[in-house]
Design a protein around this motif. Structure first.
Motif, PDB file in Angstrom:
ATOM      1  N   VAL A 127       0.731   8.462  -8.780  1.00 24.62           N
ATOM      2  CA  VAL A 127       1.017   9.459  -7.747  1.00 24.62           C
ATOM      3  C   VAL A 127       1.991   8.900  -6.708  1.00 24.62           C
ATOM      4  O   VAL A 127       2.916   9.583  -6.262  1.00 24.62           O
ATOM      5  N   LEU A 128       1.803   7.635  -6.323  1.00 19.61           N
ATOM      6  CA  LEU A 128       2.684   7.014  -5.340  1.00 19.61           C
ATOM      7  C   LEU A 128       4.126   6.881  -5.826  1.00 19.61           C
ATOM      8  O   LEU A 128       5.051   6.826  -5.023  1.00 19.61           O
ATOM      9  N   SER A 129       4.327   6.828  -7.135  1.00 17.62           N
ATOM     10  CA  SER A 129       5.661   6.603  -7.685  1.00 17.62           C
ATOM     11  C   SER A 129       6.628   7.733  -7.351  1.00 17.62           C
ATOM     12  O   SER A 129       7.839   7.526  -7.289  1.00 17.62           O
ATOM     13  N   GLU A 194      -0.930  -4.653  -4.956  1.00 12.22           N
ATOM     14  CA  GLU A 194      -1.950  -4.845  -3.925  1.00 12.22           C
ATOM     15  C   GLU A 194      -2.521  -3.516  -3.410  1.00 12.22           C
ATOM     16  O   GLU A 194      -2.696  -3.312  -2.211  1.00 12.22           O
ATOM     17  N   LEU A 195      -2.828  -2.607  -4.323  1.00  6.83           N
ATOM     18  CA  LEU A 195      -3.351  -1.296  -3.941  1.00  6.83           C
ATOM     19  C   LEU A 195      -4.589  -1.424  -3.057  1.00  6.83           C
ATOM     20  O   LEU A 195      -5.499  -2.205  -3.355  1.00  6.83           O
ATOM     21  N   SER A 196      -4.594  -0.664  -1.988  1.00  8.25           N
ATOM     22  CA  SER A 196      -5.689  -0.539  -1.021  1.00  8.25           C
ATOM     23  C   SER A 196      -5.927  -1.805  -0.200  1.00  8.25           C
ATOM     24  O   SER A 196      -6.866  -1.865   0.582  1.00  8.25           O
ATOM     25  N   LYS A 197      -5.074  -2.820  -0.374  1.00  8.15           N
ATOM     26  CA  LYS A 197      -5.213  -4.058   0.387  1.00  8.15           C
ATOM     27  C   LYS A 197      -4.243  -4.072   1.577  1.00  8.15           C
ATOM     28  O   LYS A 197      -3.422  -3.164   1.746  1.00  8.15           O
ATOM     29  N   GLU A 200      -0.444  -3.750   0.716  1.00  5.97           N
ATOM     30  CA  GLU A 200      -0.075  -2.758  -0.298  1.00  5.97           C
ATOM     31  C   GLU A 200       1.395  -2.377  -0.153  1.00  5.97           C
ATOM     32  O   GLU A 200       1.906  -2.187   0.949  1.00  5.97           O
ATOM     33  N   GLU A 201       2.058  -2.244  -1.309  1.00  7.23           N
ATOM     34  CA  GLU A 201       3.487  -1.945  -1.297  1.00  7.23           C
ATOM     35  C   GLU A 201       3.856  -1.143  -2.534  1.00  7.23           C
ATOM     36  O   GLU A 201       3.397  -1.431  -3.634  1.00  7.23           O
ATOM     37  N   THR A 202       4.676  -0.122  -2.351  1.00  3.61           N
ATOM     38  CA  THR A 202       5.282   0.605  -3.464  1.00  3.61           C
ATOM     39  C   THR A 202       6.789   0.631  -3.255  1.00  3.61           C
ATOM     40  O   THR A 202       7.267   1.071  -2.206  1.00  3.61           O
TER      41      THR A 202
END
Length: 293
Positions: A127-129, A194-197, A200-202
């Protein structure tokens, strides 16, 4: 929930696959806590990591290691602990981990199997993509090397739907380079880590953009989300390979390095060498030169 016929163990088997947070411990569900408190024991990949989670939740249950190397112990574990919860290191068990094997065993023994909904890495990354989410394929981890890897990469890049790939930090850059060669310079992708940490980065962009962005390395657990191939797309032409070779030459890669990357992308050795030499020196090999390196 389906109750299966009675099996051959001394007590009826009930196995739960329980998702655990991929980062933020607040993502544990109330139902997951209830199951972990009520089971006979918790099976896991790493007793130290899962032990820390249970301590955080204030839950005291026997911990049993059942990973890819010790799953053969599972029948004995189920005999001792027929109401067994299984957790992976992070996320939903059964996706790229041994939880699926334990569930199949429970079913074969006539037991009851439940999979709780909860945290997973690839759905938020998809979804984040910002790419198409209507149809997608979860590829998981690619083979590390050899013919099998080349074949899987080729299949991935020719798919019309979005593809999700798990990757380790030290292989991320090489995988992005291979995808860039096969897909050409216009294909878009996203890298989530690093999802939810806290960190976190996209990062979204074309594959060459991502190759440049992650050239210096990166840390954390990673999901690559690759845009599907354009309709009726054909394999990337030599011009696409030449453009990528030129970009690598500008980045300082040697003829040998460029040739090897182009071969990984599917070019024959002679063609890859010719493009690599042309990109770095502007020359083409003479009949007498042959293959260098």
């Amino acid at each position: 929930m389906t109750t299966l016929p009675t099996g051959h163990l001394s007590s009826p088997v009930h196995v739960w696959l329980v998702p655990t947070p991929v980062g933020n411990l607040g993502d544990i569900t109330l139902r997951a806590i209830e199951v972990l408190r009520g089971c006979d024991a918790v099976a896991c990949e790493d007793t130290r990591r899962s032990g820390q989670l249970l301590t955080h939740l204030g839950i005291s249950r026997p911990l049993v290691r059942l990973d890819a190397h010790t799953m053969g112990r599972a029948p004995g574990v189920l005999e001792q602990y027929p109401r067994l919860a299984y957790v992976s290191d992070a996320g939903t068990p059964g996706i790229s981990d041994p939880g699926a094997e334990l569930l199949r065993l429970a079913v074969e023994l006539g037991g009851r199997a439940e999979v709780l909904p909860g945290a997973t890495a690839f759905v938020p990354a998809l979804v984040l993509s910002g790419l198409e989410t209507g149809r997608f394929t979860f590829e998981g981890f690619l083979p590390r090397s050899g013919r099998e890897r080349r074949e899987r990469l080729k299949a991935v890049t020719e798919r019309a739907e979005t593809t999700l790939i798990y990757e380790s930090p030290h292989r991320l850059h090489a995988t992005l380079e291979e995808l860039a060669v096969l897909c050409g310079p216009e294909r878009r992708a996203a890298v989530t880590r690093e999802l939810s940490k806290k960190f976190e980065e996209t990062v979204r962009g074309t594959l060459p953009d991502l190759v440049e962005r992650f050239a210096a390395g990166v840390k954390g657990e990673i999901v690559i989300v690759l845009q599907g191939a354009p309709a009726q797309a054909q394999p990337v032409a030599d011009a696409g390979f030449a453009g990528q070779a030129a970009a690598w030459a500008e980045a300082g890669k040697s003829v040998r390095e460029i040739r090897e990357l182009l071969q990984q992308g599917g070019l024959r050795k002679n063609d890859a060498y010719e493009l690599a030499l042309r990109a770095t020196t502007g020359e083409t090999p003479s009949d007498e030169t042959g293959l260098a390196g």
